[in-house]
Design a protein around this motif. Structure first.
Motif, PDB file in Angstrom:
ATOM      1  N   ALA A 122       4.895  -0.550   9.627  1.00 30.37           N
ATOM      2  CA  ALA A 122       5.243  -1.872  10.147  1.00 30.37           C
ATOM      3  C   ALA A 122       4.371  -2.954   9.521  1.00 30.37           C
ATOM      4  O   ALA A 122       4.872  -4.023   9.137  1.00 30.37           O
ATOM      5  N   ILE A 123       3.090  -2.691   9.393  1.00 31.06           N
ATOM      6  CA  ILE A 123       2.180  -3.667   8.785  1.00 31.06           C
ATOM      7  C   ILE A 123       2.532  -3.886   7.310  1.00 31.06           C
ATOM      8  O   ILE A 123       2.597  -5.021   6.835  1.00 31.06           O
ATOM      9  N   LEU A 124       2.781  -2.785   6.598  1.00 35.61           N
ATOM     10  CA  LEU A 124       3.116  -2.909   5.179  1.00 35.61           C
ATOM     11  C   LEU A 124       4.459  -3.595   4.969  1.00 35.61           C
ATOM     12  O   LEU A 124       4.634  -4.343   4.012  1.00 35.61           O
ATOM     13  N   ARG A 125       5.405  -3.338   5.871  1.00 41.55           N
ATOM     14  CA  ARG A 125       6.698  -4.002   5.748  1.00 41.55           C
ATOM     15  C   ARG A 125       6.544  -5.508   5.992  1.00 41.55           C
ATOM     16  O   ARG A 125       7.213  -6.318   5.368  1.00 41.55           O
ATOM     17  N   PHE A 126       5.643  -5.877   6.902  1.00 39.39           N
ATOM     18  CA  PHE A 126       5.364  -7.291   7.144  1.00 39.39           C
ATOM     19  C   PHE A 126       4.799  -7.952   5.886  1.00 39.39           C
ATOM     20  O   PHE A 126       5.064  -9.108   5.610  1.00 39.39           O
ATOM     21  N   MET A 127       4.033  -7.181   5.112  1.00 35.85           N
ATOM     22  CA  MET A 127       3.459  -7.699   3.866  1.00 35.85           C
ATOM     23  C   MET A 127       4.394  -7.464   2.680  1.00 35.85           C
ATOM     24  O   MET A 127       3.987  -7.577   1.532  1.00 35.85           O
ATOM     25  N   ARG A 128       5.638  -7.082   2.968  1.00 40.62           N
ATOM     26  CA  ARG A 128       6.691  -6.857   1.973  1.00 40.62           C
ATOM     27  C   ARG A 128       6.368  -5.715   1.001  1.00 40.62           C
ATOM     28  O   ARG A 128       6.725  -5.760  -0.169  1.00 40.62           O
ATOM     29  N   VAL A 129       5.694  -4.699   1.515  1.00 42.46           N
ATOM     30  CA  VAL A 129       5.436  -3.476   0.756  1.00 42.46           C
ATOM     31  C   VAL A 129       6.202  -2.360   1.467  1.00 42.46           C
ATOM     32  O   VAL A 129       5.998  -2.129   2.653  1.00 42.46           O
ATOM     33  N   SER A 130       7.052  -1.687   0.741  1.00 35.23           N
ATOM     34  CA  SER A 130       7.870  -0.644   1.353  1.00 35.23           C
ATOM     35  C   SER A 130       7.394   0.735   0.906  1.00 35.23           C
ATOM     36  O   SER A 130       7.321   1.020  -0.281  1.00 35.23           O
ATOM     37  N   LEU A 131       7.067   1.550   1.877  1.00 34.25           N
ATOM     38  CA  LEU A 131       6.729   2.953   1.614  1.00 34.25           C
ATOM     39  C   LEU A 131       7.713   3.813   2.398  1.00 34.25           C
ATOM     40  O   LEU A 131       7.559   4.018   3.601  1.00 34.25           O
ATOM     41  N   SER A 132       8.719   4.291   1.733  1.00 31.05           N
ATOM     42  CA  SER A 132       9.757   5.041   2.432  1.00 31.05           C
ATOM     43  C   SER A 132       9.264   6.397   2.921  1.00 31.05           C
ATOM     44  O   SER A 132       9.769   6.917   3.911  1.00 31.05           O
ATOM     45  N   TRP A 133       8.275   6.959   2.269  1.00 27.95           N
ATOM     46  CA  TRP A 133       7.782   8.265   2.693  1.00 27.95           C
ATOM     47  C   TRP A 133       7.063   8.176   4.033  1.00 27.95           C
ATOM     48  O   TRP A 133       6.956   9.178   4.746  1.00 27.95           O
ATOM     49  N   ASN A 134       6.575   6.997   4.418  1.00 28.93           N
ATOM     50  CA  ASN A 134       5.909   6.826   5.710  1.00 28.93           C
ATOM     51  C   ASN A 134       6.850   7.174   6.860  1.00 28.93           C
ATOM     52  O   ASN A 134       6.478   7.906   7.774  1.00 28.93           O
ATOM     53  N   ILE A 135       8.043   6.635   6.804  1.00 23.28           N
ATOM     54  CA  ILE A 135       9.008   6.862   7.884  1.00 23.28           C
ATOM     55  C   ILE A 135       9.494   8.311   7.869  1.00 23.28           C
ATOM     56  O   ILE A 135       9.652   8.925   8.925  1.00 23.28           O
ATOM     57  N   ASP A 136       9.718   8.873   6.687  1.00 22.68           N
ATOM     58  CA  ASP A 136      10.151  10.273   6.613  1.00 22.68           C
ATOM     59  C   ASP A 136       9.085  11.205   7.176  1.00 22.68           C
ATOM     60  O   ASP A 136       9.391  12.141   7.920  1.00 22.68           O
ATOM     61  N   LEU A 137       7.848  10.957   6.843  1.00 21.48           N
ATOM     62  CA  LEU A 137       6.762  11.780   7.376  1.00 21.48           C
ATOM     63  C   LEU A 137       6.609  11.567   8.875  1.00 21.48           C
ATOM     64  O   LEU A 137       6.329  12.516   9.612  1.00 21.48           O
ATOM     65  N   ALA A 138       6.818  10.347   9.344  1.00 21.63           N
ATOM     66  CA  ALA A 138       6.753  10.072  10.781  1.00 21.63           C
ATOM     67  C   ALA A 138       7.862  10.820  11.525  1.00 21.63           C
ATOM     68  O   ALA A 138       7.635  11.341  12.627  1.00 21.63           O
TER      69      ALA A 138
END
Length: 157
Positions: free
Chosen positions: A31-47
């Motif tokens: 959520a913090i990284l998305r707010f800073m416009r950085v997308s890490l798709s593996w974060n959600i998959d691992l979550a």
């Protein structure tokens, strides 16, 4: 055998606790990284992977410690012997359900062994294995509850 089961219970609680902490961290970081416009798709998959493991292992921990909801509005007025007989029947049904979940979960994990996450090179069957491990553990916990109930069937408590 009892020591192995106790070690398994402690390991299960430790894995569930650590998994929950990392689950919260990954979702918060995403959520913090998305707010800073950085997308890490593996974060959600691992979550999602951690959510499956913590939810199913947590269900077994709650089941073993008697923390799940029980409705006894009718059976509380039964005689103690009948209450225990109904409880054993309910435990037997739960045992059958957990064994079926274990069998079909293992089949599902085998079917999905080649499918991988979109963002990580790990098999998606790890999610299905959480169901298998937790339902197997719940089966063992249920057998213990049945044995304990049968052992104390004639007691007046």
């Amino acid at each position: 055998m009892k020591k192995i089961y106790e070690c398994w219970c402690k390991a299960e609680a430790l894995i569930c606790g650590i998994g929950f902490v990392f689950l919260v961290l990954f979702v918060f970081a995403s959520a913090i990284l998305r707010f800073m416009r950085v997308s890490l798709s593996w974060n959600i998959d691992l979550a999602m992977l951690l959510l499956a493991w913590t939810a199913f292992l947590g269900a077994d921990i709650a089941w073993r410690s008697g923390q799940l909801i029980g409705i006894d509005i009718v059976t509380r007025y039964f005689p103690k012997q009948l209450q225990k007989a109904v409880l054993i029947a309910v435990y037997a049904i739960i045992l059958c359900v957990t064994v079926v979940c274990c069998i079909y979960g293992a089949r599902l994990a085998w079917t999905e062994r080649l499918r991988t996450y979109q963002s990580m090179p790990i098999p998606y069957s790890l999610v299905s294995l959480s169901l298998v491990v937790a339902s197997f553990s719940m089966s063992i916990s249920t057998v213990g509850k049945i044995v304990n109930c049968v052992r104390h069937f004639n007691n007046a408590e």
